[in-house]
Write an enzyme that holds these catalytic residues in place. Structure first.
Site, PDB file in Angstrom:
ATOM      1  N   CYS A 111      37.897  45.450  52.191  1.00 48.72           N
ATOM      2  CA  CYS A 111      38.117  44.481  53.278  1.00 48.72           C
ATOM      3  C   CYS A 111      39.201  44.924  54.269  1.00 48.72           C
ATOM      4  CB  CYS A 111      38.448  43.123  52.700  1.00 48.72           C
ATOM      5  SG  CYS A 111      37.237  42.589  51.488  1.00 48.72           S
ATOM      6  N   HIS A 255      40.999  39.184  58.320  1.00 51.23           N
ATOM      7  CA  HIS A 255      39.808  39.305  57.464  1.00 51.23           C
ATOM      8  C   HIS A 255      39.433  37.904  56.973  1.00 51.23           C
ATOM      9  CE1 HIS A 255      37.120  40.088  54.272  1.00 51.23           C
ATOM     10  NE2 HIS A 255      37.995  39.895  53.316  1.00 51.23           N
ATOM     11  N   ASN A 285      32.487  35.805  53.265  1.00 47.19           N
ATOM     12  CA  ASN A 285      33.313  37.011  53.311  1.00 47.19           C
ATOM     13  C   ASN A 285      32.389  38.230  53.431  1.00 47.19           C
ATOM     14  OD1 ASN A 285      34.792  39.293  52.610  1.00 47.19           O
ATOM     15  ND2 ASN A 285      35.970  38.276  51.006  1.00 47.19           N
TER      16      ASN A 285
HETATM   17  O1  UT7 Z   1      38.111  39.865  50.495  1.00 45.27           O
HETATM   18  C1  UT7 Z   1      39.156  39.695  49.603  1.00 45.27           C
HETATM   19  C2  UT7 Z   1      38.594  39.331  48.263  1.00 45.27           C
HETATM   20  N1  UT7 Z   1      38.611  38.035  47.782  1.00 45.27           N
HETATM   21  C3  UT7 Z   1      39.365  36.950  48.113  1.00 45.27           C
HETATM   22  O2  UT7 Z   1      40.074  36.881  49.070  1.00 45.27           O
HETATM   23  C4  UT7 Z   1      39.279  35.783  47.176  1.00 45.27           C
HETATM   24  C5  UT7 Z   1      40.629  35.153  46.912  1.00 45.27           C
HETATM   25  N2  UT7 Z   1      40.525  34.041  45.994  1.00 45.27           N
HETATM   26  C6  UT7 Z   1      39.901  32.878  46.284  1.00 45.27           C
HETATM   27  O3  UT7 Z   1      39.391  32.696  47.375  1.00 45.27           O
HETATM   28  C7  UT7 Z   1      39.943  31.774  45.266  1.00 45.27           C
HETATM   29  O4  UT7 Z   1      40.731  32.175  44.162  1.00 45.27           O
HETATM   30  C8  UT7 Z   1      38.523  31.359  44.754  1.00 45.27           C
HETATM   31  C9  UT7 Z   1      37.764  30.639  45.856  1.00 45.27           C
HETATM   32  C10 UT7 Z   1      37.749  32.553  44.266  1.00 45.27           C
HETATM   33  C11 UT7 Z   1      38.670  30.373  43.580  1.00 45.27           C
HETATM   34  O5  UT7 Z   1      39.409  29.251  43.994  1.00 45.27           O
HETATM   35  P1  UT7 Z   1      40.640  28.739  43.146  1.00 45.27           P
HETATM   36  O6  UT7 Z   1      41.174  27.556  43.833  1.00 45.27           O
HETATM   37  O7  UT7 Z   1      41.579  29.894  42.933  1.00 45.27           O
HETATM   38  O8  UT7 Z   1      39.951  28.307  41.806  1.00 45.27           O
HETATM   39  P2  UT7 Z   1      40.318  28.726  40.305  1.00 45.27           P
HETATM   40  O9  UT7 Z   1      39.807  30.089  40.006  1.00 45.27           O
HETATM   41  O10 UT7 Z   1      41.770  28.427  40.070  1.00 45.27           O
HETATM   42  O11 UT7 Z   1      39.478  27.679  39.479  1.00 45.27           O
HETATM   43  C12 UT7 Z   1      39.794  26.258  39.508  1.00 45.27           C
HETATM   44  C13 UT7 Z   1      38.727  25.531  38.700  1.00 45.27           C
HETATM   45  C14 UT7 Z   1      38.474  26.140  37.328  1.00 45.27           C
HETATM   46  O12 UT7 Z   1      38.144  25.086  36.454  1.00 45.27           O
HETATM   47  P3  UT7 Z   1      39.251  24.470  35.442  1.00 45.27           P
HETATM   48  O13 UT7 Z   1      39.680  25.622  34.594  1.00 45.27           O
HETATM   49  O14 UT7 Z   1      40.359  23.957  36.331  1.00 45.27           O
HETATM   50  O15 UT7 Z   1      38.504  23.414  34.724  1.00 45.27           O
HETATM   51  C15 UT7 Z   1      37.256  26.999  37.536  1.00 45.27           C
HETATM   52  O16 UT7 Z   1      36.506  27.180  36.343  1.00 45.27           O
HETATM   53  O17 UT7 Z   1      37.481  25.586  39.389  1.00 45.27           O
HETATM   54  C16 UT7 Z   1      36.481  26.169  38.533  1.00 45.27           C
HETATM   55  N3  UT7 Z   1      35.593  26.959  39.381  1.00 45.27           N
HETATM   56  C17 UT7 Z   1      34.543  26.419  40.025  1.00 45.27           C
HETATM   57  N4  UT7 Z   1      34.044  25.167  40.053  1.00 45.27           N
HETATM   58  C18 UT7 Z   1      32.957  24.952  40.808  1.00 45.27           C
HETATM   59  C19 UT7 Z   1      35.686  28.280  39.696  1.00 45.27           C
HETATM   60  N5  UT7 Z   1      34.689  28.614  40.534  1.00 45.27           N
HETATM   61  C20 UT7 Z   1      33.964  27.486  40.741  1.00 45.27           C
HETATM   62  C21 UT7 Z   1      32.832  27.197  41.518  1.00 45.27           C
HETATM   63  N6  UT7 Z   1      32.360  25.919  41.534  1.00 45.27           N
HETATM   64  N7  UT7 Z   1      32.204  28.125  42.255  1.00 45.27           N
END
Ligand code: UT7
Length: 333
Positions: A111, A255, A285
């Site tokens: 990215c 980005h 993305n």
């Molecule tokens: O190009 C550069 C590469 N990538 C990035 O820039 C990505 C950077 N990271 C992110 O954008 C975020 O970390 C994500 C969007 C990937 C995830 O969001 P988050 O707020 O960090 O969520 P999390 O991983 O902390 O998960 C929170 C909760 C979890 O459940 P519990 O443990 O709280 O019960 C996950 O299991 O949300 C759950 N979860 C989902 N729920 C519904 C994780 N993914 C999903 C989903 N739908 N798709």
């Protein structure tokens, strides 16, 4: 010698998957994806390839610059998802466009790739080696996405964006800005994807099994924390290095990974959200294509004017991150 961007183009596949489509594949919802990322849909290749999208985006950028393909001295394609290992995507673009005088090679930095392609081309142009460069970010991330992993498949999309850079007498400031870039391979485990051509003796992986290491795997929270800390820092560094005040910057073109990342970066810089254009709601993305797609949209909407200063900032796998200051010019303005 000075140099500047003088034309843009993009190509977006017409087929889309919205969040409701994704919710049919994994346990997620439109509400969750919108709230956590700002993404509503993504465009996905059907008959297109990384190379075909790159060529079309490049053709449109040359048209916008008003330059014939024979004038191009350098073609750089930034991609992590080319449909070809050989020849490189840039040589295929050359063939498609008839840019017979160009030197062509690909660049892989996820990215951050477009920012690094911009810096590389600027070094050639301001060094007096070439006069005209075509730089392209093109990605078919849908091929690298594990559609069973809700932590990643909600995020990514396909597309290509391009810019034409031209050396010339554009005024003292243009093209004299120094970029700031960083890499930290020690933190590379946060975002990985094995090559489908990862050889084990004669057993070339065909990319069809259940081995998820051949798809993108991400520690989302680690990447999020990295982005919201390192992106404001590198923007601060590039402004300080070039003695440019934040007030002089018209737009920060980041980005497009997650709306919340952009919002935190704006807050940490103390800059208003109006200076941070976004289009990730529509495209998700698209890795190295996201900055040039956004740049092209803004150009075509008439939001970019000669003399405006922009910051381009990329971040992602590697880990890699960097920022560059661009002074906007159009050969037609
Ligand atoms: O190009 C550069 C590469 N990538 C990035 O820039 C990505 C950077 N990271 C992110 O954008 C975020 O970390 C994500 C969007 C990937 C995830 O969001 P988050 O707020 O960090 O969520 P999390 O991983 O902390 O998960 C929170 C909760 C979890 O459940 P519990 O443990 O709280 O019960 C996950 O299991 O949300 C759950 N979860 C989902 N729920 C519904 C994780 N993914 C999903 C989903 N739908 N798709």
């Amino acid at each position: 010698m000075t140099a500047t961007i003088c034309g843009t183009g993009s190509y977006i596949p017409s087929y889309t998957m919205d969040n409701h489509d994704i919710a049919k594949l994994v346990d997620t919802s439109d509400e969750w994806i919108r709230e956590r990322t700002g993404i509503a849909r993504r465009h996905i290749i059907q008959n297109e390839t990384t190379v075909s999208m790159a060529a079309e985006a490049g053709r449109r950028a040359l048209e916008d610059a008003g330059l014939p393909p024979e004038e191009v001295d350098l073609i750089l394609v930034s991609t992590i998802s080319s449909n070809l290992i050989l020849p490189c995507a840039a040589c295929e673009v050359q063939k498609e466009l008839g840019a017979v005088n160009a030197t062509c090679f690909d660049l892989s930095a996820a990215c951050t790739g477009f920012v690094l392609a911009y810096n590389t081309a600027m070094a050639y142009l301001t060094g007096g080696i070439y006069r005209t460069a075509l730089i392209i970010g093109s990605e078919s991330l849908s091929n690298l996405t594990n559609w069973k992993d809700r932590g990643t498949c909600i995020l990514f999309g396909d597309g290509a964006g391009a810019a034409v850079l031209r050396a010339g007498d554009f005024g003292k400031a243009v093209g004299t800005y120094l970029p700031v870039t960083h890499s930290d391979g020690g933190r590379g485990a946060a975002l990985t994807c094995k090559s489908r051509h990862d050889y084990n003796g004669l057993n070339c992986h065909k990319g069809s099994g259940d081995d998820v290491s051949y798809y993108m795997q991400m520690d989302g929270q680690a990447v999020f924390k990295f982005a919201v800390k390192n992106v404001p820092e590198v923007i601060g560094e590039v402004l300080a290095l070039n003695h440019v005040d934040p007030e002089e910057i018209t737009y920060y073109i980041l980005h497009q990974a997650n709306r919340r990342i952009v919002e935190v970066v704006a807050k940490r810089l103390g800059e208003p959200m109006e200076k941070f254009p976004m289009n990730l709601e529509e495209y998700g993305n698209t890795s190295s294509a996201s900055i040039p797609i956004l740049l092209d949209e803004m150009n075509r909407q008439g939001r970019l004017r000669a003399g405006q200063k922009l910051v381009l900032a990329g971040f992602g796998a590697g880990l890699t991150w960097g920022a560059s200051i661009v002074e906007w010019r159009s050969l037609r303005q």
